[in-house]
Scaffold this active site. Structure first.
Site, PDB file in Angstrom:
ATOM      1  N   ILE A   1       0.833  -1.119  -0.054  1.00  0.00           N
ATOM      2  CA  ILE A   1      -0.013   0.265  -0.038  1.00  0.00           C
ATOM      3  C   ILE A   1       0.986   1.213  -0.015  1.00  0.00           C
ATOM      4  O   ILE A   1       2.021   1.341   0.643  1.00  0.00           O
ATOM      5  CB  ILE A   1      -1.105   0.129   1.187  1.00  0.00           C
ATOM      6  CG1 ILE A   1      -1.939   1.230   1.116  1.00  0.00           C
ATOM      7  CG2 ILE A   1      -0.173  -0.050   2.491  1.00  0.00           C
ATOM      8  CD1 ILE A   1      -2.892   1.097   2.243  1.00  0.00           C
ATOM      9  N   CYS A   2       0.145   2.313  -0.650  1.00  0.00           N
ATOM     10  CA  CYS A   2       0.956   3.741  -0.686  1.00  0.00           C
ATOM     11  C   CYS A   2       2.074   3.656  -1.447  1.00  0.00           C
ATOM     12  O   CYS A   2       2.102   3.492  -2.753  1.00  0.00           O
ATOM     13  CB  CYS A   2       1.297   4.030   0.914  1.00  0.00           C
ATOM     14  SG  CYS A   2       1.686   5.963   0.945  1.00  0.00           S
ATOM     15  N   ALA A   3       3.294   3.898  -0.927  1.00  0.00           N
ATOM     16  CA  ALA A   3       4.857   3.897  -1.568  1.00  0.00           C
ATOM     17  C   ALA A   3       5.184   2.397  -1.829  1.00  0.00           C
ATOM     18  O   ALA A   3       5.963   2.267  -2.588  1.00  0.00           O
ATOM     19  CB  ALA A   3       5.542   4.907  -1.030  1.00  0.00           C
TER      20      ALA A   3
ATOM     21  N   SER B   1      -2.517  -0.708  -3.068  1.00  0.00           N
ATOM     22  CA  SER B   1      -3.639   0.414  -2.835  1.00  0.00           C
ATOM     23  C   SER B   1      -2.649   1.642  -2.867  1.00  0.00           C
ATOM     24  O   SER B   1      -1.559   1.831  -2.791  1.00  0.00           O
ATOM     25  CB  SER B   1      -4.137  -0.214  -1.299  1.00  0.00           C
ATOM     26  OG  SER B   1      -5.179   0.704  -0.957  1.00  0.00           O
TER      27      SER B   1
END
Length: 185
Positions: A102-104, A149
């Site tokens: 998720i994210c980075a 995500s």
């Protein structure tokens, strides 16, 4: 019972990591928080300290059904640089076992060739690091054995997608209802 290993590095995004741990445990999935930092105490990007369950060096990941990478900075960079995690991710990839980021953190999977030929998403600005992936502007993207995500605001949907993948849709909907989350699709 399904078993998930989630990797905590100094500077991880606390909500992205702990939402996964909380919701998966509510669903009856065994979740092991693994520190890659050499200490069980890991401090997130917003100075919240968490006590991991085990150190990376002490774990045997053969019984894992999924590996999960939370984002955050500089946590994602630490995940990227960890040699043991690098080998583990590549091993899971070769065996077509489940992974989620998720994210980075999808950039970690992208840099290792794990997203090649797959659809994926990430935090805006990291798209170029999803090497050979089809980048989608979606909150959560599942493609085969990989779930990605966008970030903190998508952590509940991300977690419910993992529950759906490892268990079933009914359990994901049940957990969404129990936490009064009305947006689960």
């Amino acid at each position: 019972m399904a078993k998930v290993y989630i990797f905590l590095a100094e500077g991880f995004e606390e909500i992205e990591g702990l939402t996964v741990v909380d919701l998966l445990r509510r669903a009856g999935i065994e979740v092991v928080m693994v520190s890659i930092s050499g200490s069980l105490q890991v401090t997130g990007s917003h100075k919240i300290s968490v006590l991991a369950d085990i150190l990376f060096e002490e774990a045997d990941f053969n019984d894992g059904d999924m590996l999960v990478l939370p984002g955050g900075m500089p946590g994602t960079n630490h995940l990227m640089e960890h040699d043991g995690l690098d080998k583990l991710l590549k091993d899971f990839h070769m065996k077509n076992k489940n992974m989620a980021a998720i994210c980075a953190a999808p950039s970690v999977l992208g840099s290792k060739g794990i997203l090649a030929g797959k659809a994926a998403t990430c935090y805006p600005g990291f798209e170029s690091k999803l090497t050979n992936a089809t980048v989608l502007n979606e909150d959560v993207v599942g493609d085969g054995n990989v779930i990605t995500s966008k970030g903190l605001g998508t952590a509940i949907d991300f977690s419910l997608s993992i529950i759906k993948k490892l268990l079933d849709e009914d359990t994901a909907k049940k957990i969404a209802g129990e936490i009064m989350y009305r947006h689960y699709k």
